[in-house]
Scaffold this motif. Sequence first.
Motif, PDB file in Angstrom:
ATOM      1  N   GLY A 192       0.843  -1.193   0.000  1.00 22.81           N
ATOM      2  CA  GLY A 192       0.000   0.000   0.000  1.00 22.81           C
ATOM      3  C   GLY A 192       0.870   1.231   0.000  1.00 22.81           C
ATOM      4  N   GLY A 193       0.310   2.335   0.479  1.00 26.70           N
ATOM      5  CA  GLY A 193       1.069   3.585   0.484  1.00 26.70           C
ATOM      6  C   GLY A 193       0.647   4.458  -0.675  1.00 26.70           C
ATOM      7  N   SER A 194       1.268   5.617  -0.757  1.00 31.28           N
ATOM      8  CA  SER A 194       0.778   6.587  -1.731  1.00 31.28           C
ATOM      9  C   SER A 194       1.495   6.498  -3.074  1.00 31.28           C
ATOM     10  N   LYS A 195       2.780   6.176  -3.040  1.00 31.22           N
ATOM     11  CA  LYS A 195       3.582   6.346  -4.257  1.00 31.22           C
ATOM     12  C   LYS A 195       3.848   5.032  -4.961  1.00 31.22           C
ATOM     13  N   ILE A 196       3.210   4.835  -6.087  1.00 32.84           N
ATOM     14  CA  ILE A 196       3.437   3.591  -6.834  1.00 32.84           C
ATOM     15  C   ILE A 196       4.858   3.551  -7.394  1.00 32.84           C
ATOM     16  N   SER A 198       7.631   4.360  -6.113  1.00 34.51           N
ATOM     17  CA  SER A 198       8.633   3.826  -5.189  1.00 34.51           C
ATOM     18  C   SER A 198       8.409   2.339  -4.913  1.00 34.51           C
ATOM     19  N   LYS A 199       7.242   1.817  -5.287  1.00 37.85           N
ATOM     20  CA  LYS A 199       6.954   0.406  -4.996  1.00 37.85           C
ATOM     21  C   LYS A 199       7.164  -0.513  -6.203  1.00 37.85           C
ATOM     22  N   ILE A 200       7.283   0.100  -7.395  1.00 37.86           N
ATOM     23  CA  ILE A 200       7.450  -0.724  -8.610  1.00 37.86           C
ATOM     24  C   ILE A 200       8.650  -1.670  -8.518  1.00 37.86           C
ATOM     25  N   GLY A 217      -4.521   1.025  -0.911  1.00 37.18           N
ATOM     26  CA  GLY A 217      -4.103   2.400  -0.641  1.00 37.18           C
ATOM     27  C   GLY A 217      -3.979   3.238  -1.901  1.00 37.18           C
ATOM     28  N   GLY A 218      -3.250   4.357  -1.769  1.00 36.61           N
ATOM     29  CA  GLY A 218      -3.133   5.317  -2.859  1.00 36.61           C
ATOM     30  C   GLY A 218      -2.566   4.713  -4.137  1.00 36.61           C
ATOM     31  N   MET A 219      -1.652   3.753  -3.992  1.00 35.28           N
ATOM     32  CA  MET A 219      -1.000   3.224  -5.199  1.00 35.28           C
ATOM     33  C   MET A 219      -1.950   2.424  -6.089  1.00 35.28           C
ATOM     34  N   GLU A 289     -12.222  11.944  -3.660  1.00 36.26           N
ATOM     35  CA  GLU A 289     -10.966  11.180  -3.738  1.00 36.26           C
ATOM     36  C   GLU A 289     -11.031   9.994  -2.782  1.00 36.26           C
ATOM     37  N   GLY A 290     -10.404   8.911  -3.198  1.00 34.46           N
ATOM     38  CA  GLY A 290     -10.422   7.688  -2.387  1.00 34.46           C
ATOM     39  C   GLY A 290      -9.385   7.768  -1.287  1.00 34.46           C
ATOM     40  N   LEU A 291      -9.828   7.538  -0.025  1.00 34.45           N
ATOM     41  CA  LEU A 291      -8.896   7.710   1.095  1.00 34.45           C
ATOM     42  C   LEU A 291      -8.756   6.483   1.986  1.00 34.45           C
ATOM     43  N   VAL A 317      -3.172   0.736   3.690  1.00 30.61           N
ATOM     44  CA  VAL A 317      -4.162   0.667   2.607  1.00 30.61           C
ATOM     45  C   VAL A 317      -5.138   1.843   2.655  1.00 30.61           C
ATOM     46  N   GLY A 318      -4.738   2.904   3.345  1.00 33.35           N
ATOM     47  CA  GLY A 318      -5.542   4.126   3.410  1.00 33.35           C
ATOM     48  C   GLY A 318      -4.771   5.168   4.187  1.00 33.35           C
ATOM     49  N   VAL A 319      -5.390   6.338   4.339  1.00 33.11           N
ATOM     50  CA  VAL A 319      -4.721   7.419   5.076  1.00 33.11           C
ATOM     51  C   VAL A 319      -4.924   7.159   6.573  1.00 33.11           C
ATOM     52  N   PHE A 320      -4.138   6.215   7.097  1.00 34.40           N
ATOM     53  CA  PHE A 320      -4.375   5.721   8.465  1.00 34.40           C
ATOM     54  C   PHE A 320      -4.062   6.754   9.536  1.00 34.40           C
ATOM     55  N   GLU A 321      -3.320   7.806   9.149  1.00 34.06           N
ATOM     56  CA  GLU A 321      -2.977   8.851  10.128  1.00 34.06           C
ATOM     57  C   GLU A 321      -4.237   9.617  10.555  1.00 34.06           C
ATOM     58  N   LEU A 322      -5.253   9.663   9.673  1.00 33.57           N
ATOM     59  CA  LEU A 322      -6.508  10.333  10.008  1.00 33.57           C
ATOM     60  C   LEU A 322      -7.506   9.281  10.496  1.00 33.57           C
ATOM     61  N   GLY A 351       8.787   1.420   6.592  1.00 30.28           N
ATOM     62  CA  GLY A 351       8.120   2.716   6.739  1.00 30.28           C
ATOM     63  C   GLY A 351       6.759   2.700   7.400  1.00 30.28           C
ATOM     64  N   ASP A 352       5.752   3.134   6.639  1.00 23.95           N
ATOM     65  CA  ASP A 352       4.482   3.488   7.267  1.00 23.95           C
ATOM     66  C   ASP A 352       3.653   2.333   7.800  1.00 23.95           C
ATOM     67  N   SER A 353       3.845   1.133   7.281  1.00 19.42           N
ATOM     68  CA  SER A 353       3.059   0.026   7.852  1.00 19.42           C
ATOM     69  C   SER A 353       3.585  -0.289   9.256  1.00 19.42           C
TER      70      SER A 353
HETATM   71  P1  AMP Z   1       4.423   5.501   1.091  1.00 14.74           P
HETATM   72  O1  AMP Z   1       5.423   6.409   1.759  1.00 14.74           O
HETATM   73  O2  AMP Z   1       4.409   5.614  -0.392  1.00 14.74           O
HETATM   74  O3  AMP Z   1       4.481   4.090   1.607  1.00 14.74           O
HETATM   75  O4  AMP Z   1       3.018   6.066   1.540  1.00 14.74           O
HETATM   76  C1  AMP Z   1       2.560   6.084   2.856  1.00 14.74           C
HETATM   77  C2  AMP Z   1       1.453   7.097   2.911  1.00 14.74           C
HETATM   78  O5  AMP Z   1       0.445   6.726   1.999  1.00 14.74           O
HETATM   79  C3  AMP Z   1       0.759   7.240   4.250  1.00 14.74           C
HETATM   80  O6  AMP Z   1       1.108   8.485   4.795  1.00 14.74           O
HETATM   81  C4  AMP Z   1      -0.726   7.189   3.894  1.00 14.74           C
HETATM   82  O7  AMP Z   1      -1.472   8.214   4.495  1.00 14.74           O
HETATM   83  C5  AMP Z   1      -0.717   7.396   2.397  1.00 14.74           C
HETATM   84  N1  AMP Z   1      -1.887   6.856   1.718  1.00 14.74           N
HETATM   85  C6  AMP Z   1      -2.387   5.619   1.776  1.00 14.74           C
HETATM   86  N2  AMP Z   1      -3.519   5.531   1.053  1.00 14.74           N
HETATM   87  C7  AMP Z   1      -3.751   6.744   0.523  1.00 14.74           C
HETATM   88  C8  AMP Z   1      -4.766   7.299  -0.307  1.00 14.74           C
HETATM   89  N3  AMP Z   1      -5.782   6.558  -0.713  1.00 14.74           N
HETATM   90  N4  AMP Z   1      -4.672   8.599  -0.663  1.00 14.74           N
HETATM   91  C9  AMP Z   1      -3.629   9.340  -0.231  1.00 14.74           C
HETATM   92  N5  AMP Z   1      -2.639   8.887   0.554  1.00 14.74           N
HETATM   93  C10 AMP Z   1      -2.694   7.603   0.935  1.00 14.74           C
END
Ligand code: AMP
Length: 393
Positions: A192-196, A198-200, A217-219, A289-291, A317-322, A351-353
């Motif tokens: 998961g996470g936001s940036k695809i 960096s995960k490719i 998540g965002g990716m 937007e999907g969060l 798999v989402g913006v877990f900080e909120l 990282g974030d997980s």
């Molecule tokens: P990364 O550093 O690429 O692993 O991304 C981690 C971040 O992805 C976390 O701060 C999450 O809040 C964010 N994230 C996860 N899902 C989403 C989403 N659907 N939209 C925006 N940010 C997201």
Amino acid sequence: MKTICDFNFKDEKALIRVDFNVPLENGRVTDSTRIRSAIPTISKIIKDGGACILMSHLGRPNGFEDKFSLIQIKAELDSLLKIETKFCEDCVGSIAEEMSNNLLMGEVLLLENLRFYNEETEGDDEFSKKLSKLATCFVNDAFGTAHRPHASTTVVAKYFENKFFGKLLEKEVLALKKVMNNGNSPILAVLGGSKISSKIPIIENIIDKVDDIIIGGGMSFTFIKALGGKIGLSIHEDSMMEKALGIIELAKQKNTKIHLPVDVVCAKEFKEGAESKIFPIDSIPNEYEGLDSGPESVEKFKRIIMSSKTILWNGPVGVFELESFSKGTKEIGIAIAESTKSGAFSLVGGGDSVAAVKKFNLENEVSYVSTGGGAMLESLEGKILPGISALKK
Ligand code: AMP
């Protein structure tokens, strides 16, 4: 892998690279996880009848700066080790050499911040040689910096005949091996996470090592858009769409199943408490937007998690900080914990997980939580970490 358990440290002075780069507030340690993680290695060497010389970096100082002094972590270290450690105000040179010479077996000497010298990050040979003068053998127990070719993590190793993996480094490497080389099938990666982008490299490296990949998540939105879905304002990277389609194709060839979300919790605003609605993943209205992962996606992901025997989790798999958008990540974490209870091996890393499992108090319910963000990511990308290869030479 030569580990400290293969050696008796009696009468040896061990130079140990630890990762004491801990968060501080007003000169006090606010999270001592990294210090705690180094204790088993230090204790084993002391118990054998050896002495320990600890070296670490702290932050990114510009020359000698008090606010980055390792003296600030001494009290925490003393209380965890239950002994009074010695502190040297330099990490190389005559004072450090004198203190090391006078160090008795059973004692621990903490050196000042390595990064007070630019030579550390430059991987300077002379500086490494000076460090090596302080001890008779070398132990690397800093997984968090094992991906850096620095003086204390990599170069110094060549000056020692006897060099070892510390207990933490060994645990990290074994946990990774359990997922990437000898895991029980079915093997699942939850990404998961936001940036695809960096995960490719991770996906490309693991695609033929795992049976299933959950992309949340965002990716996930880059994949959904590339497949023709409507993603509204959701985060995505247009430049990665072709790559995403390539990965779906590659997965088919390798017989690896890719699982994407089917629904998503959306809002018009990216903020705590924003009014939210659930939409099918490929029909998000323009102004939303999907969060967070939707309930059907979570159920689908849970079933896969529960039937897996080895699980790697990297990225929320989402913006877990909120709070409002944390439910999906929390439920995925709980499912991984349950699957672990039923016998699966689970590694959370990169990282974030890791922040997520800590937030939801699941740290002790998964098999292993990695201490190294960047080092774990690079390992998952299939790179050989310089700090690790230096110990093998
Ligand atoms: P990364 O550093 O690429 O692993 O991304 C981690 C971040 O992805 C976390 O701060 C999450 O809040 C964010 N994230 C996860 N899902 C989403 C989403 N659907 N939209 C925006 N940010 C997201």
